[in-house]
Design a protein around this motif. Structure first.
Motif, PDB file in Angstrom:
ATOM      1  N   ARG A 241      42.175  24.713  46.953  1.00 44.20           N
ATOM      2  CA  ARG A 241      43.273  23.867  46.390  1.00 44.20           C
ATOM      3  C   ARG A 241      43.028  22.531  46.306  1.00 44.20           C
ATOM      4  O   ARG A 241      42.447  22.129  47.317  1.00 44.20           O
ATOM      5  CB  ARG A 241      44.851  24.304  47.032  1.00 44.20           C
ATOM      6  CG  ARG A 241      45.022  26.088  47.122  1.00 44.20           C
ATOM      7  CD  ARG A 241      45.334  26.453  45.800  1.00 44.20           C
ATOM      8  NE  ARG A 241      46.289  25.872  45.314  1.00 44.20           N
ATOM      9  CZ  ARG A 241      46.993  26.448  43.997  1.00 44.20           C
ATOM     10  NH1 ARG A 241      46.728  27.637  43.734  1.00 44.20           N
ATOM     11  NH2 ARG A 241      48.105  25.770  43.572  1.00 44.20           N
TER      12      ARG A 241
ATOM     13  N   ASP B 104      43.251  24.828  41.511  1.00 44.28           N
ATOM     14  CA  ASP B 104      41.876  24.755  42.441  1.00 44.28           C
ATOM     15  C   ASP B 104      40.782  23.651  41.908  1.00 44.28           C
ATOM     16  O   ASP B 104      40.848  23.608  40.787  1.00 44.28           O
ATOM     17  CB  ASP B 104      41.438  26.268  42.352  1.00 44.28           C
ATOM     18  CG  ASP B 104      42.104  27.193  43.428  1.00 44.28           C
ATOM     19  OD1 ASP B 104      42.293  26.920  44.500  1.00 44.28           O
ATOM     20  OD2 ASP B 104      42.854  28.211  42.665  1.00 44.28           O
TER      21      ASP B 104
ATOM     22  N   ASP C 149      33.606  39.380  44.454  1.00 41.18           N
ATOM     23  CA  ASP C 149      34.481  38.285  44.880  1.00 41.18           C
ATOM     24  C   ASP C 149      35.410  37.727  43.869  1.00 41.18           C
ATOM     25  O   ASP C 149      35.006  37.353  42.736  1.00 41.18           O
ATOM     26  CB  ASP C 149      33.669  37.047  45.646  1.00 41.18           C
ATOM     27  CG  ASP C 149      34.522  36.016  45.785  1.00 41.18           C
ATOM     28  OD1 ASP C 149      35.719  36.000  45.769  1.00 41.18           O
ATOM     29  OD2 ASP C 149      33.944  34.774  46.213  1.00 41.18           O
ATOM     30  N   THR C 150      36.721  38.457  44.203  1.00 43.71           N
ATOM     31  CA  THR C 150      37.718  38.433  42.801  1.00 43.71           C
ATOM     32  C   THR C 150      38.572  37.074  43.142  1.00 43.71           C
ATOM     33  O   THR C 150      39.392  36.809  43.910  1.00 43.71           O
ATOM     34  CB  THR C 150      38.420  39.503  42.589  1.00 43.71           C
ATOM     35  OG1 THR C 150      39.367  39.679  43.870  1.00 43.71           O
ATOM     36  CG2 THR C 150      37.657  40.799  42.637  1.00 43.71           C
TER      37      THR C 150
ATOM     38  N   GLY D 130      41.891  36.215  47.864  1.00 43.89           N
ATOM     39  CA  GLY D 130      42.545  35.423  48.518  1.00 43.89           C
ATOM     40  C   GLY D 130      42.187  34.012  48.887  1.00 43.89           C
ATOM     41  O   GLY D 130      42.912  33.058  49.026  1.00 43.89           O
ATOM     42  N   GLU D 131      40.731  33.663  48.904  1.00 42.06           N
ATOM     43  CA  GLU D 131      40.210  32.318  49.154  1.00 42.06           C
ATOM     44  C   GLU D 131      38.797  32.613  49.061  1.00 42.06           C
ATOM     45  O   GLU D 131      38.311  33.774  49.105  1.00 42.06           O
ATOM     46  CB  GLU D 131      40.682  32.164  50.820  1.00 42.06           C
ATOM     47  CG  GLU D 131      40.197  33.233  51.953  1.00 42.06           C
ATOM     48  CD  GLU D 131      40.348  32.727  53.238  1.00 42.06           C
ATOM     49  OE1 GLU D 131      39.805  31.676  53.531  1.00 42.06           O
ATOM     50  OE2 GLU D 131      40.708  33.612  54.042  1.00 42.06           O
ATOM     51  N   PRO D 132      38.156  31.493  49.089  1.00 39.44           N
ATOM     52  CA  PRO D 132      36.591  31.627  49.196  1.00 39.44           C
ATOM     53  C   PRO D 132      36.159  32.344  50.221  1.00 39.44           C
ATOM     54  O   PRO D 132      36.633  31.883  51.404  1.00 39.44           O
ATOM     55  CB  PRO D 132      36.203  29.974  49.146  1.00 39.44           C
ATOM     56  CG  PRO D 132      37.581  29.431  48.785  1.00 39.44           C
ATOM     57  CD  PRO D 132      38.673  30.213  49.336  1.00 39.44           C
TER      58      PRO D 132
ATOM     59  N   GLN E 109      45.080  34.586  41.040  1.00 39.16           N
ATOM     60  CA  GLN E 109      46.415  34.011  41.499  1.00 39.16           C
ATOM     61  C   GLN E 109      47.644  34.801  41.080  1.00 39.16           C
ATOM     62  O   GLN E 109      47.338  35.689  40.007  1.00 39.16           O
ATOM     63  CB  GLN E 109      46.593  32.509  40.824  1.00 39.16           C
ATOM     64  CG  GLN E 109      45.209  31.418  41.047  1.00 39.16           C
ATOM     65  CD  GLN E 109      45.915  30.234  40.232  1.00 39.16           C
ATOM     66  OE1 GLN E 109      46.129  30.226  39.198  1.00 39.16           O
ATOM     67  NE2 GLN E 109      45.596  29.236  40.998  1.00 39.16           N
ATOM     68  N   THR E 110      48.723  34.575  41.652  1.00 33.68           N
ATOM     69  CA  THR E 110      49.867  35.383  41.394  1.00 33.68           C
ATOM     70  C   THR E 110      50.308  35.061  39.886  1.00 33.68           C
ATOM     71  O   THR E 110      50.585  35.991  39.358  1.00 33.68           O
ATOM     72  CB  THR E 110      51.192  34.699  42.206  1.00 33.68           C
ATOM     73  OG1 THR E 110      50.806  34.720  43.531  1.00 33.68           O
ATOM     74  CG2 THR E 110      52.449  35.248  41.745  1.00 33.68           C
TER      75      THR E 110
ATOM     76  N   ARG F  51      49.657  32.011  50.691  1.00 36.15           N
ATOM     77  CA  ARG F  51      49.988  30.836  50.281  1.00 36.15           C
ATOM     78  C   ARG F  51      51.327  30.126  50.625  1.00 36.15           C
ATOM     79  O   ARG F  51      52.291  30.532  50.354  1.00 36.15           O
ATOM     80  CB  ARG F  51      49.656  31.109  48.477  1.00 36.15           C
ATOM     81  CG  ARG F  51      50.102  29.849  47.724  1.00 36.15           C
ATOM     82  CD  ARG F  51      49.630  30.186  46.139  1.00 36.15           C
ATOM     83  NE  ARG F  51      50.101  29.386  45.298  1.00 36.15           N
ATOM     84  CZ  ARG F  51      50.307  29.925  44.084  1.00 36.15           C
ATOM     85  NH1 ARG F  51      49.752  30.983  43.604  1.00 36.15           N
ATOM     86  NH2 ARG F  51      50.742  28.964  43.106  1.00 36.15           N
TER      87      ARG F  51
HETATM   88  C1  WT7 Z   1      44.995  31.183  45.331  1.00 39.03           C
HETATM   89  C2  WT7 Z   1      46.035  31.983  44.941  1.00 39.03           C
HETATM   90  C3  WT7 Z   1      45.899  36.287  43.666  1.00 39.03           C
HETATM   91  C4  WT7 Z   1      45.027  36.692  45.004  1.00 39.03           C
HETATM   92  C5  WT7 Z   1      45.852  36.540  46.190  1.00 39.03           C
HETATM   93  C6  WT7 Z   1      46.399  35.158  46.482  1.00 39.03           C
HETATM   94  C7  WT7 Z   1      42.979  31.235  46.255  1.00 39.03           C
HETATM   95  C8  WT7 Z   1      42.402  33.826  45.605  1.00 39.03           C
HETATM   96  C9  WT7 Z   1      40.165  33.673  45.596  1.00 39.03           C
HETATM   97  C10 WT7 Z   1      38.541  33.698  45.711  1.00 39.03           C
HETATM   98  C11 WT7 Z   1      38.391  31.567  46.028  1.00 39.03           C
HETATM   99  C12 WT7 Z   1      40.920  32.431  45.984  1.00 39.03           C
HETATM  100  C13 WT7 Z   1      43.243  30.163  45.209  1.00 39.03           C
HETATM  101  C14 WT7 Z   1      44.185  30.495  44.360  1.00 39.03           C
HETATM  102  N1  WT7 Z   1      41.891  32.275  45.979  1.00 39.03           N
HETATM  103  N2  WT7 Z   1      41.298  34.403  45.451  1.00 39.03           N
HETATM  104  N3  WT7 Z   1      38.248  34.826  45.234  1.00 39.03           N
HETATM  105  N4  WT7 Z   1      38.042  32.640  45.686  1.00 39.03           N
HETATM  106  N5  WT7 Z   1      39.847  31.021  46.272  1.00 39.03           N
HETATM  107  O1  WT7 Z   1      47.127  34.839  45.581  1.00 39.03           O
HETATM  108  O2  WT7 Z   1      49.051  33.533  46.706  1.00 39.03           O
HETATM  109  O3  WT7 Z   1      48.549  33.422  44.307  1.00 39.03           O
HETATM  110  O4  WT7 Z   1      46.798  32.349  45.714  1.00 39.03           O
HETATM  111  O5  WT7 Z   1      44.441  31.812  46.372  1.00 39.03           O
HETATM  112  O6  WT7 Z   1      43.166  29.031  46.098  1.00 39.03           O
HETATM  113  O7  WT7 Z   1      44.646  29.490  43.562  1.00 39.03           O
HETATM  114  P1  WT7 Z   1      48.058  33.693  45.614  1.00 39.03           P
END
Ligand code: WT7
Length: 655
Positions: free
Chosen positions: A521, A506, A415-416, A391-393, A419-420, A532
């Motif tokens: 981002r 990102d 740590d995966t 979801g985030e770093p 994105q959508t 997001r």
């Molecule tokens: C954005 C995507 C698909 C996962 C849930 C969110 C950030 C997601 C990480 C991670 C760093 C991450 C990015 C990306 N993000 N996972 N492991 N490390 N940043 O999905 O709502 O489409 O958001 O979430 O900024 O662009 P989403």
């Protein structure tokens, strides 16, 4: 940064056959070899994977076609398959009594198991209801449901008849729901009477009623009874789930779908305009979701997979529903929150169901870490092998706590990053093969040809020790194919910024060892607790309030939620800014237009905003002021009125 230099090797336990099943990928060399094949010979690599993991009613004849240059990506051409068959039938036929879904209800003593045999019957019956209401292949169906097994049944019933589901997270407000239902002209809404979360009830059906007042496309609403509350039902339009399904047969033939037929839409926020309906197609998406459950979570038969996301987000789609079920696995559906009835809830869930893979977000880890180690101690977490973050770093403190307190140093942390739009993980460690670093998503998944680009020139920064924007050079099976009803927007958002590449939005670095660190981002997207949101979306919600003349929304750092929302608001002339209620009203306004998860944490009622002479809002200045970096604002000479800066600094300091 010392974390960049510290490597955590694969825990020895994972490679010890007397303790754990043998990982699918057992060493760095094995990963490197598979990765090489996936990039150099994708047709062979993914052709084989698609045959191994999916069941086809008609085999594909071409593995891939098109790609990022023209935005015409297609995989497994001429193949036919059905997502519901792949997720349910084939397992129900082989092992009808195997548990497909463990439903961990809001109240801990109300959990329930659903076998593959039962799941097949429920899916067929609901598919029958949809058919009877005139839904056909290609029609869109909205799903606005709490975290109950029927939500999963809803996904699969749509997929069974070839209807395109559009799940709208049940935390969205009536207005946000309305916009999404309208955009895709959904003919049916699948919903529930009420939701239950953390002991509280949510008026799900009433929100739907409000939303569909201005959704002429909606002909039918099917209402599942979660609580049995008395809710208004409109005759001829609203039907009870149980009454309707009980009229339908327990078996309904799945509709054969082409590989590239749409499976679902999922709305997500971008830097501008209205939310986009990201469209995923059938075969490539199912392959991405299932391959990552297999390799990234090292899912083995008999494992219990627990993803704590909501089915309303992509994480729930791929890692509660489609990924685990394609593999015939057991997936946990968690209706509650990590702190209900107390902060041990996750760990009780793990112990009770003997969870092997556990997947949550850094924001939850940080919140639980804050509450103290005593909540995690004393629970039997020995079943765990893989702990995922998404979801985030993830900040190193949270990573270490997860690794030490939850994993006891004997689990893999993955740590995966994804994105959508990517459908499934694109940068991530593999449990048995990749040594980790606290805060790095590490290495690309199979088939992902990662590039770090100079943000200005767009030139690829080759080699290690580089920082830029994160992009991908080649299409992969689960990449989103379009934005619903607006392919131009798809091209402009993802493919045109850096021609020939998929642009993630990102920023990222590749360190000296070639590990990827995603920094966050680079556009106007805010990430609050992994949700997001676009600044533009929140601004337009605020501007609809009658007192508001102008607003600027920014993301500020937050210890628990990662980022939080700060809104600068200029009022219309004559409106008193000394009313305390006004800030509350403005927060309510955002909750009403988007949903509670988008609430601003702070509202500053200000006289003016920093703008250039041409009227362009300089959010950068506001971000610096909030971050307490007013001494490094950079060039402010382009501002129409530079004196505004001192006033804003004072305002923020005094609030
Ligand atoms: C954005 C995507 C698909 C996962 C849930 C969110 C950030 C997601 C990480 C991670 C760093 C991450 C990015 C990306 N993000 N996972 N492991 N490390 N940043 O999905 O709502 O489409 O958001 O979430 O900024 O662009 P989403």
């Amino acid at each position: 940064m010392s974390e960049e230099h510290t490597l955590f090797p694969v825990p020895a336990r994972l490679l010890d056959p007397s303790q754990c099943p043998e990982p699918y990928v057992k060493s760095l060399e094995e990963y490197q070899e598979l990765y090489r094949q996936s990039i150099e010979n994708p047709d062979e690599f993914f052709g084989k994977l698609a045959t191994d993991l999916l069941s086809w009613s008609k085999p594909f004849h071409t593995v891939q076609h098109g790609g990022l240059e023209h935005g015409d990506t297609a995989w497994f051409l001429d193949g036919q398959l059905n997502a519901s068959y792949n997720c349910v039938d084939r397992h129900a036929l082989a092992t009808p009594d195997k548990i497909a879904i463990i439903y961990e209800a809001d109240e801990p003593n109300q959990s329930e198991n659903i076998t593959y045999g039962e799941l097949l019957r429920k899916v067929c019956q609901l598919a029958g209801v949809l058919r009877a209401r005139g839904i056909r292949k290609g029609d869109t169906v909205a799903i606005y449901m709490p975290m109950i097994p029927e939500a999963i049944v809803a996904f699969l019933a749509c997929a069974r008849i070839g209807a395109v589901h559009s799940v709208i997270f049940a935390g969205f407000s009536a207005e946000a729901l309305r916009d999404r239902v309208q955009d895709a002209a959904c003919r049916v809404v699948l919903t529930a009477d009420q939701g239950k979360r953390g002991g509280k009830s949510i008026e799900t059906k009433r929100i739907v009623d409000d939303a569909v007042k201005s959704c002429p496309s909606v002909e039918t609403i099917i209402v599942c009874q979660r609580t049995g509350a008395d809710v208004p039902m409109t005759p001829g339009r609203d039907f009870w789930w149980n009454e309707e399904t009980s009229k339908c047969m327990n078996y309904l033939t799945p509709e054969p779908m082409n590989s590239e037929d749409p499976l679902f839409l999922l709305y997500t926020s971008g830097s501008t305009g209205t939310p986009k309906g990201v469209l995923h197609t059938t075969a490539g998406y199912l392959l991405g979701a299932s391959a990552t459950v297999k390799y990234v979570f090292d899912y083995h038969p008999g494992d219990i997979f627990a993803c704590m996301a909501d089915v309303g987000w992509i994480t729930g789609h791929s890692y509660i529903v489609y990924g685990p079920l394609v593999l015939g696995g057991t997936t946990v559906l968690f209706e509650s929150i990590p702190t209900y009835p107390n902060a041990s809830r996750y760990w009780e869930l793990v112990a009770k169901h003997k969870v092997t893979q556990f997947y949550t977000a850094p924001t939850a880890i940080r919140a639980l870490r804050r509450l103290g180690d005593e909540w995690v101690e004393g629970h039997d977490l020995s079943s765990l092998r893989v702990l995922g973050s998404v979801g985030e770093p993830i900040n190193p403190e949270a990573w270490h706590w997860y690794n030490d307190k939850v994993g006891k140093g004997r689990c893999a942390i993955v740590d995966t990053y994804w994105q959508t739009e990517t459908g499934s993980h694109i940068i991530t460690p593999l449990p048995g093969a990749i040594a980790t670093k606290a805060g790095s998503a590490t290495v690309p998944f199979f088939g992902i040809d990662v590039a770090i680009l100079d943000p200005v020139t767009g030139k690829e920064l080759v080699g290690n020790d580089v920082t830029g924007v994160l992009a991908v050079k080649k299409a992969w099976p689960s990449i989103a194919r379009t934005v619903y009803g607006n392919h131009q927007r798809y091209l402009e958002t993802y493919l045109k910024p850096y021609p020939g590449y998929y642009f993630t939005g990102d920023g990222a670095s590749r360190d000296k060892d070639g590990y990827i660190w995603v920094r966050g981002r680079v556009d106007d997207v805010i990430n609050v607790s992994g949700h997001r949101l676009s600044t533009a979306e929140i601004e337009s919600a605020l501007i609809m309030h009658h007192s508001v003349a102008e607003t600027a929304v920014i993301g500020a750092a937050d210890d628990v939620t990662g980022q939080c929302i700060h809104a600068f608001v200029c009022l219309k002339p004559g409106v008193s800014k000394h009313s305390n209620d006004l800030s509350k009203e403005l927060i309510l306004q955002v909750r009403k237009v988007i949903g509670p998860f988008a609430s601003p944490k702070k509202i500053y009622l200000v006289e003016d905003l920093p703008k250039t002479r041409s009227g362009k809002l300089m959010r950068r200045i506001l971000r610096k002021i909030i971050a307490g970096e007013s001494d490094s604002l950079g060039d402010i000479s382009t501002l129409a009125d530079p004196s505004i800066v001192a006033i804003l600094i004072k305002h923020v300091e005094n609030s």
